[in-house]
Design an enzyme around this catalytic site. Structure first.
Site, PDB file in Angstrom:
ATOM      1  N   GLU A  71       0.837  -1.194   0.000  1.00 40.56           N
ATOM      2  CA  GLU A  71       0.000   0.000   0.000  1.00 40.56           C
ATOM      3  C   GLU A  71       0.872   1.243   0.000  1.00 40.56           C
ATOM      4  OE1 GLU A  71      -2.099   3.288   0.664  1.00 40.56           O
ATOM      5  OE2 GLU A  71      -0.783   2.680   2.269  1.00 40.56           O
ATOM      6  N   ASP A  72       1.977   1.228   0.766  1.00 36.91           N
ATOM      7  CA  ASP A  72       2.834   2.407   0.862  1.00 36.91           C
ATOM      8  C   ASP A  72       4.243   1.963   1.236  1.00 36.91           C
ATOM      9  OD1 ASP A  72       3.555   5.064   0.792  1.00 36.91           O
ATOM     10  OD2 ASP A  72       2.389   5.663   2.525  1.00 36.91           O
ATOM     11  N   ILE A 118       2.269   5.129   5.549  1.00 40.22           N
ATOM     12  CA  ILE A 118       3.297   4.984   6.574  1.00 40.22           C
ATOM     13  C   ILE A 118       4.222   6.194   6.456  1.00 40.22           C
ATOM     14  CG2 ILE A 118       4.907   3.630   5.149  1.00 40.22           C
ATOM     15  CD1 ILE A 118       5.525   2.011   7.723  1.00 40.22           C
ATOM     16  N   HIS A 132      -2.821   1.900   6.228  1.00 46.78           N
ATOM     17  CA  HIS A 132      -3.034   2.778   5.077  1.00 46.78           C
ATOM     18  C   HIS A 132      -2.048   3.926   5.206  1.00 46.78           C
ATOM     19  CE1 HIS A 132      -5.228   5.925   2.684  1.00 46.78           C
ATOM     20  NE2 HIS A 132      -5.079   4.925   1.832  1.00 46.78           N
TER      21      HIS A 132
END
Length: 73
Positions: A5-6, A68, A66
């Site tokens: 996601e990141d 970082i 969601h």
């Protein structure tokens, strides 16, 4: 394996990667698996992501990372 996601990369080459985001309308590759954070050392010849162990007492069942960010002091 199913993407992240990141990612946040520190000046020393360590990368923290989140995975396991569950969001309405977004396909989840592992809907029953909690989110994870991985560490990758980009200074290595063949870097690989290693799952970080999360402390006891943390609610892993609802962990849904969601984004970082890191703070370097």
């Amino acid at each position: 394996e199913a993407g992240s996601e990141d990612i946040d990369i520190l000046p020393n080459g360590l990368a923290f990667i989140t995975s396991g985001l569950k969001y309405p309308g977004l396909k989840s590759f592992a809907p029953d698996k909690p989110g994870e954070i991985f560490l990758m050392d980009l200074n290595e010849d063949n870097p690989r992501a290693v799952e970080l162990r999360i402390s006891r007492g943390f609610d892993l069942a609802s962990f849904n990372p969601h984004g970082i960010s890191t703070y370097v002091d």
